[in-house]
Design an enzyme around this catalytic site. Structure first.
Site, PDB file in Angstrom:
ATOM      1  N   LYS A   1       0.983  -1.490  -0.012  1.00 45.41           N
ATOM      2  CA  LYS A   1       0.023   0.205  -0.125  1.00 45.41           C
ATOM      3  C   LYS A   1       1.279   1.511   0.026  1.00 45.41           C
ATOM      4  CE  LYS A   1      -2.031  -0.951   3.836  1.00 45.41           C
ATOM      5  NZ  LYS A   1      -1.274  -2.365   4.171  1.00 45.41           N
TER       6      LYS A   1
ATOM      7  N   ARG B   1      -9.621   0.561   8.993  1.00 43.21           N
ATOM      8  CA  ARG B   1      -9.100  -0.780   8.937  1.00 43.21           C
ATOM      9  C   ARG B   1     -10.580  -1.369  10.217  1.00 43.21           C
ATOM     10  NH1 ARG B   1      -2.823  -1.304   8.984  1.00 43.21           N
ATOM     11  NH2 ARG B   1      -2.788   0.539   8.049  1.00 43.21           N
TER      12      ARG B   1
ATOM     13  N   ARG C   1      12.381  -5.849   4.577  1.00 45.51           N
ATOM     14  CA  ARG C   1      11.946  -5.034   4.407  1.00 45.51           C
ATOM     15  C   ARG C   1      13.193  -3.292   5.744  1.00 45.51           C
ATOM     16  NH1 ARG C   1       6.161  -1.915   5.024  1.00 45.51           N
ATOM     17  NH2 ARG C   1       5.972  -3.074   7.106  1.00 45.51           N
TER      18      ARG C   1
ATOM     19  N   ARG D   1      12.126  -1.895  11.103  1.00 43.61           N
ATOM     20  CA  ARG D   1      10.203  -1.087  11.972  1.00 43.61           C
ATOM     21  C   ARG D   1      10.216  -2.840  12.820  1.00 43.61           C
ATOM     22  NH1 ARG D   1       5.819   0.369   8.501  1.00 43.61           N
ATOM     23  NH2 ARG D   1       4.553  -1.108   9.078  1.00 43.61           N
TER      24      ARG D   1
ATOM     25  N   ARG E   1      -0.360  -9.219  13.109  1.00 41.30           N
ATOM     26  CA  ARG E   1      -0.730  -8.073  12.038  1.00 41.30           C
ATOM     27  C   ARG E   1      -1.147  -8.819  11.116  1.00 41.30           C
ATOM     28  NH1 ARG E   1       4.733  -5.779  10.020  1.00 41.30           N
ATOM     29  NH2 ARG E   1       3.442  -4.457   8.654  1.00 41.30           N
TER      30      ARG E   1
HETATM   31  P1  AP5 Z   1       5.229  -1.826   1.408  1.00 40.35           P
HETATM   32  O1  AP5 Z   1       4.259  -0.779   0.247  1.00 40.35           O
HETATM   33  O2  AP5 Z   1       5.621  -0.967   2.939  1.00 40.35           O
HETATM   34  O3  AP5 Z   1       3.649  -2.345   2.204  1.00 40.35           O
HETATM   35  P2  AP5 Z   1       2.538  -1.708   3.103  1.00 40.35           P
HETATM   36  O4  AP5 Z   1       1.154  -1.982   2.639  1.00 40.35           O
HETATM   37  O5  AP5 Z   1       2.464  -0.093   2.968  1.00 40.35           O
HETATM   38  O6  AP5 Z   1       2.763  -1.944   4.606  1.00 40.35           O
HETATM   39  P3  AP5 Z   1       2.757  -2.301   5.995  1.00 40.35           P
HETATM   40  O7  AP5 Z   1       3.470  -2.901   6.792  1.00 40.35           O
HETATM   41  O8  AP5 Z   1       2.990  -0.606   5.733  1.00 40.35           O
HETATM   42  O9  AP5 Z   1       1.284  -1.977   6.187  1.00 40.35           O
HETATM   43  P4  AP5 Z   1       0.624  -1.923   7.423  1.00 40.35           P
HETATM   44  O10 AP5 Z   1      -0.577  -1.993   7.207  1.00 40.35           O
HETATM   45  O11 AP5 Z   1       0.910  -3.420   8.326  1.00 40.35           O
HETATM   46  O12 AP5 Z   1       1.738  -1.225   8.209  1.00 40.35           O
HETATM   47  P5  AP5 Z   1       1.057   0.886   9.139  1.00 40.35           P
HETATM   48  O13 AP5 Z   1       2.489   1.585   8.949  1.00 40.35           O
HETATM   49  O14 AP5 Z   1       0.430   1.354   7.993  1.00 40.35           O
HETATM   50  O15 AP5 Z   1       5.457  -2.660   1.247  1.00 40.35           O
HETATM   51  C1  AP5 Z   1       6.227  -4.144   1.361  1.00 40.35           C
HETATM   52  C2  AP5 Z   1       7.024  -4.348   1.604  1.00 40.35           C
HETATM   53  O16 AP5 Z   1       7.615  -4.928  -0.124  1.00 40.35           O
HETATM   54  C3  AP5 Z   1       8.776  -3.312   1.534  1.00 40.35           C
HETATM   55  O17 AP5 Z   1      10.116  -3.385   1.552  1.00 40.35           O
HETATM   56  C4  AP5 Z   1       8.534  -3.009  -0.363  1.00 40.35           C
HETATM   57  O18 AP5 Z   1       9.779  -2.430  -1.302  1.00 40.35           O
HETATM   58  C5  AP5 Z   1       7.538  -4.583  -0.982  1.00 40.35           C
HETATM   59  N1  AP5 Z   1       6.939  -3.925  -2.075  1.00 40.35           N
HETATM   60  C6  AP5 Z   1       5.765  -3.298  -2.300  1.00 40.35           C
HETATM   61  N2  AP5 Z   1       5.118  -4.112  -3.228  1.00 40.35           N
HETATM   62  C7  AP5 Z   1       6.057  -4.628  -4.196  1.00 40.35           C
HETATM   63  C8  AP5 Z   1       6.139  -5.819  -5.085  1.00 40.35           C
HETATM   64  N3  AP5 Z   1       5.633  -5.910  -5.856  1.00 40.35           N
HETATM   65  N4  AP5 Z   1       7.589  -6.670  -5.031  1.00 40.35           N
HETATM   66  C9  AP5 Z   1       7.637  -6.893  -4.104  1.00 40.35           C
HETATM   67  N5  AP5 Z   1       8.420  -6.191  -3.068  1.00 40.35           N
HETATM   68  C10 AP5 Z   1       7.333  -5.118  -3.344  1.00 40.35           C
HETATM   69  O19 AP5 Z   1       0.898   0.800  10.330  1.00 40.35           O
HETATM   70  C11 AP5 Z   1       1.194   0.583  11.182  1.00 40.35           C
HETATM   71  C12 AP5 Z   1       0.821   0.550  12.591  1.00 40.35           C
HETATM   72  O20 AP5 Z   1      -0.256   1.563  12.315  1.00 40.35           O
HETATM   73  C13 AP5 Z   1      -0.817  -1.078  12.594  1.00 40.35           C
HETATM   74  O21 AP5 Z   1      -0.130  -2.179  12.609  1.00 40.35           O
HETATM   75  C14 AP5 Z   1      -1.283   0.009  13.739  1.00 40.35           C
HETATM   76  O22 AP5 Z   1      -0.630  -0.599  15.046  1.00 40.35           O
HETATM   77  C15 AP5 Z   1      -1.264   1.203  13.502  1.00 40.35           C
HETATM   78  N6  AP5 Z   1      -2.261   1.548  12.372  1.00 40.35           N
HETATM   79  C16 AP5 Z   1      -1.941   2.502  11.297  1.00 40.35           C
HETATM   80  N7  AP5 Z   1      -3.493   2.793  10.760  1.00 40.35           N
HETATM   81  C17 AP5 Z   1      -4.388   2.246  12.019  1.00 40.35           C
HETATM   82  C18 AP5 Z   1      -5.614   2.011  11.286  1.00 40.35           C
HETATM   83  N8  AP5 Z   1      -6.083   2.461  10.580  1.00 40.35           N
HETATM   84  N9  AP5 Z   1      -6.323   1.915  12.780  1.00 40.35           N
HETATM   85  C19 AP5 Z   1      -5.462   1.105  13.293  1.00 40.35           C
HETATM   86  N10 AP5 Z   1      -5.021   1.299  13.882  1.00 40.35           N
HETATM   87  C20 AP5 Z   1      -3.450   1.619  12.360  1.00 40.35           C
END
Ligand code: AP5
Length: 211
Positions: A13, A88, A127, A156, A167
Protein backbone atom coordinates in the site's frame (compact mmCIF):
# COMPACT_ATOMS: atom_id res chain seq x y z
CA UNK A 1 -10.28 11.63 -6.44
CA UNK A 2 -10.65 10.09 -2.99
CA UNK A 3 -9.24 6.57 -3.05
CA UNK A 4 -8.91 4.20 -0.10
CA UNK A 5 -6.08 1.66 -0.33
CA UNK A 6 -6.99 -1.60 1.35
CA UNK A 7 -4.94 -4.75 1.88
CA UNK A 8 -2.95 -6.89 4.28
CA UNK A 9 0.13 -5.51 6.03
CA UNK A 10 2.96 -5.62 3.51
CA UNK A 11 0.66 -5.80 0.47
CA UNK A 12 2.46 -2.75 -0.95
CA UNK A 13 0.00 0.00 0.00
CA UNK A 14 2.73 2.47 0.98
CA UNK A 15 4.80 1.70 -2.12
CA UNK A 16 1.82 2.20 -4.43
CA UNK A 17 0.35 5.18 -2.55
CA UNK A 18 3.13 7.57 -3.54
CA UNK A 19 3.16 6.36 -7.16
CA UNK A 20 -0.61 6.68 -7.53
CA UNK A 21 -0.61 10.07 -5.83
CA UNK A 22 1.88 11.35 -8.38
CA UNK A 23 -0.19 10.05 -11.30
CA UNK A 24 -3.50 11.28 -9.92
CA UNK A 25 -2.04 14.59 -8.66
CA UNK A 26 -3.32 14.27 -5.11
CA UNK A 27 -1.62 13.86 -1.73
CA UNK A 28 -1.42 10.71 0.40
CA UNK A 29 -2.52 10.25 4.00
CA UNK A 30 -1.11 7.19 5.80
CA UNK A 31 -2.15 6.72 9.44
CA UNK A 32 0.84 4.40 10.01
CA UNK A 33 3.24 7.18 8.93
CA UNK A 34 1.45 9.83 11.02
CA UNK A 35 1.69 7.56 14.08
CA UNK A 36 5.36 6.62 13.52
CA UNK A 37 6.28 10.30 13.13
CA UNK A 38 4.43 11.03 16.40
CA UNK A 39 6.40 8.25 18.13
CA UNK A 40 9.71 9.60 16.77
CA UNK A 41 8.80 13.09 18.01
CA UNK A 42 7.65 11.76 21.41
CA UNK A 43 4.25 13.51 21.25
CA UNK A 44 1.26 12.43 23.42
CA UNK A 45 -0.25 10.80 20.30
CA UNK A 46 2.95 8.81 19.77
CA UNK A 47 3.09 7.73 23.41
CA UNK A 48 -0.50 6.52 23.21
CA UNK A 49 0.13 4.55 19.98
CA UNK A 50 3.59 3.02 20.55
CA UNK A 51 2.74 -0.16 22.47
CA UNK A 52 -0.13 -1.07 20.16
CA UNK A 53 2.05 -0.60 17.10
CA UNK A 54 5.09 -2.48 18.41
CA UNK A 55 2.85 -5.51 19.11
CA UNK A 56 1.14 -5.22 15.73
CA UNK A 57 -2.25 -4.42 17.29
CA UNK A 58 -4.58 -1.71 16.02
CA UNK A 59 -4.52 1.73 17.59
CA UNK A 60 -8.01 2.60 19.05
CA UNK A 61 -10.63 3.87 16.60
CA UNK A 62 -11.12 7.24 18.34
CA UNK A 63 -7.42 8.04 17.92
CA UNK A 64 -7.49 7.19 14.20
CA UNK A 65 -10.70 9.10 13.54
CA UNK A 66 -9.23 12.11 15.34
CA UNK A 67 -6.19 12.07 13.03
CA UNK A 68 -8.32 11.64 9.90
CA UNK A 69 -10.93 14.25 10.81
CA UNK A 70 -8.22 16.82 11.47
CA UNK A 71 -6.07 15.97 8.43
CA UNK A 72 -8.75 15.92 5.75
CA UNK A 73 -9.79 19.48 6.59
CA UNK A 74 -6.37 20.75 5.55
CA UNK A 75 -6.16 22.59 2.18
CA UNK A 76 -3.55 20.12 0.87
CA UNK A 77 -6.29 17.45 0.70
CA UNK A 78 -8.89 19.67 -0.93
CA UNK A 79 -8.40 18.11 -4.39
CA UNK A 80 -8.56 14.54 -3.17
CA UNK A 81 -6.53 12.01 -1.27
CA UNK A 82 -5.01 8.55 -1.42
CA UNK A 83 -5.85 7.02 1.97
CA UNK A 84 -3.20 4.43 2.84
CA UNK A 85 -4.22 1.95 5.55
CA UNK A 86 -6.52 4.53 7.10
CA UNK A 87 -9.60 2.31 7.56
CA UNK A 88 -9.05 -0.99 9.39
CA UNK A 89 -12.25 -1.56 11.35
CA UNK A 90 -15.95 -1.19 10.58
CA UNK A 91 -16.35 1.71 13.08
CA UNK A 92 -13.48 3.48 11.24
CA UNK A 93 -15.28 2.94 7.90
CA UNK A 94 -18.43 4.46 9.39
CA UNK A 95 -16.47 7.34 10.91
CA UNK A 96 -14.65 8.04 7.65
CA UNK A 97 -17.98 8.18 5.84
CA UNK A 98 -19.17 10.83 8.32
CA UNK A 99 -15.96 12.89 7.95
CA UNK A 100 -16.16 12.84 4.15
CA UNK A 101 -19.87 13.63 4.21
CA UNK A 102 -19.24 16.66 6.45
CA UNK A 103 -16.81 17.90 3.79
CA UNK A 104 -19.28 17.25 0.95
CA UNK A 105 -17.12 14.44 -0.42
CA UNK A 106 -17.27 10.68 -0.82
CA UNK A 107 -14.95 7.80 -1.63
CA UNK A 108 -14.60 7.22 -5.37
CA UNK A 109 -13.20 3.73 -4.90
CA UNK A 110 -11.68 1.22 -2.53
CA UNK A 111 -8.55 -0.16 -4.20
CA UNK A 112 -7.87 -3.59 -2.77
CA UNK A 113 -4.43 -5.24 -3.12
CA UNK A 114 -4.50 -9.06 -3.13
CA UNK A 115 -1.55 -11.10 -1.89
CA UNK A 116 -0.90 -14.42 -0.09
CA UNK A 117 0.48 -14.48 3.46
CA UNK A 118 3.68 -16.35 2.41
CA UNK A 119 4.62 -13.51 0.05
CA UNK A 120 4.02 -11.00 2.83
CA UNK A 121 6.27 -12.75 5.32
CA UNK A 122 9.06 -12.76 2.69
CA UNK A 123 8.53 -9.07 1.91
CA UNK A 124 8.40 -7.78 5.46
CA UNK A 125 11.35 -9.91 6.55
CA UNK A 126 13.50 -7.98 4.06
CA UNK A 127 12.05 -4.50 4.51
CA UNK A 128 13.83 -1.42 5.80
CA UNK A 129 12.18 2.03 5.97
CA UNK A 130 13.50 5.58 6.06
CA UNK A 131 13.37 6.99 9.58
CA UNK A 132 12.45 10.43 8.17
CA UNK A 133 10.19 10.10 5.11
CA UNK A 134 9.11 6.45 5.75
CA UNK A 135 9.87 5.25 2.21
CA UNK A 136 10.00 1.42 2.27
CA UNK A 137 12.91 -0.50 0.69
CA UNK A 138 13.65 -4.14 -0.05
CA UNK A 139 17.18 -5.57 -0.01
CA UNK A 140 18.76 -2.44 1.52
CA UNK A 141 20.59 -2.84 4.84
CA UNK A 142 19.58 -0.97 7.98
CA UNK A 143 21.93 1.98 8.45
CA UNK A 144 22.16 2.87 4.72
CA UNK A 145 20.79 6.17 3.37
CA UNK A 146 17.37 6.91 1.89
CA UNK A 147 17.48 7.72 -1.84
CA UNK A 148 14.67 10.25 -1.50
CA UNK A 149 15.65 12.36 1.54
CA UNK A 150 19.00 11.14 2.87
CA UNK A 151 17.42 9.76 6.08
CA UNK A 152 18.68 6.54 7.66
CA UNK A 153 17.08 3.19 6.86
CA UNK A 154 15.86 1.23 9.89
CA UNK A 155 13.97 -1.99 10.58
CA UNK A 156 10.43 -1.57 11.95
CA UNK A 157 9.74 -3.23 15.32
CA UNK A 158 6.50 -4.65 13.93
CA UNK A 159 8.42 -6.40 11.12
CA UNK A 160 9.77 -8.97 13.59
CA UNK A 161 8.22 -12.46 13.06
CA UNK A 162 5.88 -12.44 16.11
CA UNK A 163 4.50 -9.00 15.26
CA UNK A 164 4.02 -9.94 11.58
CA UNK A 165 2.02 -13.02 12.64
CA UNK A 166 -0.09 -10.86 14.95
CA UNK A 167 -0.69 -8.21 12.24
CA UNK A 168 -1.92 -10.90 9.83
CA UNK A 169 -4.26 -12.30 12.50
CA UNK A 170 -5.54 -8.80 13.32
CA UNK A 171 -6.15 -8.17 9.61
CA UNK A 172 -8.23 -11.34 9.30
CA UNK A 173 -10.30 -10.65 12.39
CA UNK A 174 -10.76 -6.88 12.44
CA UNK A 175 -9.90 -5.49 8.99
CA UNK A 176 -11.18 -8.07 6.49
CA UNK A 177 -14.84 -7.33 7.49
CA UNK A 178 -14.32 -3.74 6.25
CA UNK A 179 -14.28 -5.09 2.68
CA UNK A 180 -17.78 -6.56 3.14
CA UNK A 181 -18.96 -3.32 4.74
CA UNK A 182 -17.95 -1.33 1.64
CA UNK A 183 -19.50 -3.95 -0.64
CA UNK A 184 -22.81 -3.71 1.24
CA UNK A 185 -22.55 0.07 1.26
CA UNK A 186 -22.38 0.17 -2.55
CA UNK A 187 -18.91 1.75 -2.70
CA UNK A 188 -17.01 0.92 -5.87
CA UNK A 189 -14.42 -1.77 -5.09
CA UNK A 190 -11.52 -2.40 -7.44
CA UNK A 191 -9.27 -5.40 -6.80
CA UNK A 192 -5.76 -5.88 -8.23
CA UNK A 193 -3.08 -8.52 -7.78
CA UNK A 194 -0.28 -7.05 -5.66
CA UNK A 195 2.47 -9.39 -6.90
CA UNK A 196 4.79 -8.70 -9.83
CA UNK A 197 7.11 -5.74 -10.16
CA UNK A 198 6.13 -2.45 -8.58
CA UNK A 199 5.51 -0.62 -11.88
CA UNK A 200 3.29 -3.45 -13.14
CA UNK A 201 1.17 -3.29 -9.98
CA UNK A 202 0.81 0.51 -10.44
CA UNK A 203 -0.24 0.03 -14.07
CA UNK A 204 -2.82 -2.56 -13.03
CA UNK A 205 -4.16 -0.23 -10.36
CA UNK A 206 -4.44 2.79 -12.66
CA UNK A 207 -6.08 0.72 -15.37
CA UNK A 208 -8.56 -0.74 -12.89
CA UNK A 209 -9.38 2.79 -11.70
CA UNK A 210 -9.97 3.76 -15.33
CA UNK A 211 -7.00 6.21 -15.50
P1 AP5 B 1 4.88 -1.57 1.69
O1 AP5 B 1 4.58 -0.69 0.55
O2 AP5 B 1 5.64 -1.01 2.85
O3 AP5 B 1 3.53 -2.30 2.18
P2 AP5 B 1 2.34 -1.78 3.07
O4 AP5 B 1 1.09 -2.45 2.59
O5 AP5 B 1 2.34 -0.29 3.14
O6 AP5 B 1 2.79 -2.45 4.42
P3 AP5 B 1 2.81 -1.89 5.88
O7 AP5 B 1 3.51 -2.97 6.68
O8 AP5 B 1 3.36 -0.52 5.97
O9 AP5 B 1 1.29 -1.90 6.20
P4 AP5 B 1 0.65 -1.97 7.55
O10 AP5 B 1 -0.74 -1.78 7.19
O11 AP5 B 1 0.94 -3.15 8.38
O12 AP5 B 1 1.44 -0.83 8.35
P5 AP5 B 1 1.13 0.69 8.60
O13 AP5 B 1 2.42 1.39 8.62
O14 AP5 B 1 0.07 1.19 7.73
O15 AP5 B 1 5.64 -2.84 1.12
C1 AP5 B 1 6.11 -3.86 1.98
C2 AP5 B 1 7.48 -4.37 1.47
O16 AP5 B 1 7.27 -5.01 0.21
C3 AP5 B 1 8.51 -3.25 1.24
O17 AP5 B 1 9.78 -3.76 1.56
C4 AP5 B 1 8.40 -2.96 -0.26
O18 AP5 B 1 9.63 -2.48 -0.77
C5 AP5 B 1 8.05 -4.35 -0.81
N1 AP5 B 1 7.20 -4.32 -2.00
C6 AP5 B 1 6.17 -3.47 -2.27
N2 AP5 B 1 5.61 -3.76 -3.47
C7 AP5 B 1 6.29 -4.84 -3.94
C8 AP5 B 1 6.19 -5.63 -5.14
N3 AP5 B 1 5.27 -5.37 -6.07
N4 AP5 B 1 7.04 -6.67 -5.29
C9 AP5 B 1 7.99 -6.94 -4.35
N5 AP5 B 1 8.15 -6.22 -3.20
C10 AP5 B 1 7.30 -5.20 -3.02
O19 AP5 B 1 0.55 0.61 10.08
C11 AP5 B 1 1.39 0.23 11.15
C12 AP5 B 1 0.61 0.15 12.44
O20 AP5 B 1 0.01 1.43 12.71
C13 AP5 B 1 -0.56 -0.82 12.46
O21 AP5 B 1 -0.15 -2.16 12.73
C14 AP5 B 1 -1.39 -0.22 13.61
O22 AP5 B 1 -0.81 -0.51 14.85
C15 AP5 B 1 -1.25 1.28 13.35
N6 AP5 B 1 -2.30 1.79 12.47
C16 AP5 B 1 -2.13 2.42 11.26
N7 AP5 B 1 -3.32 2.74 10.73
C17 AP5 B 1 -4.27 2.31 11.60
C18 AP5 B 1 -5.69 2.33 11.60
N8 AP5 B 1 -6.40 2.86 10.58
N9 AP5 B 1 -6.32 1.79 12.65
C19 AP5 B 1 -5.66 1.28 13.70
N10 AP5 B 1 -4.32 1.21 13.77
C20 AP5 B 1 -3.62 1.73 12.72
Amino acid sequence: MNILLFGKPGAGKGTQASRLAEQLEVRTLATGDVLRNAINEGTPLGMKAKDYMDRGDLVPDDVILGIVGEALRRPEYENGVILDGVVRTVPQAEGMERVLESLGRKLDAVLCFEIENDDIVKRLGGRTVCDKCQTPYTGRAAGSKCEKCGGTLVRRKDDEPDAIRNRLAVFKKQTAPVFDWYARNGTRIVTVKAVGDVATVSDRALQALGR
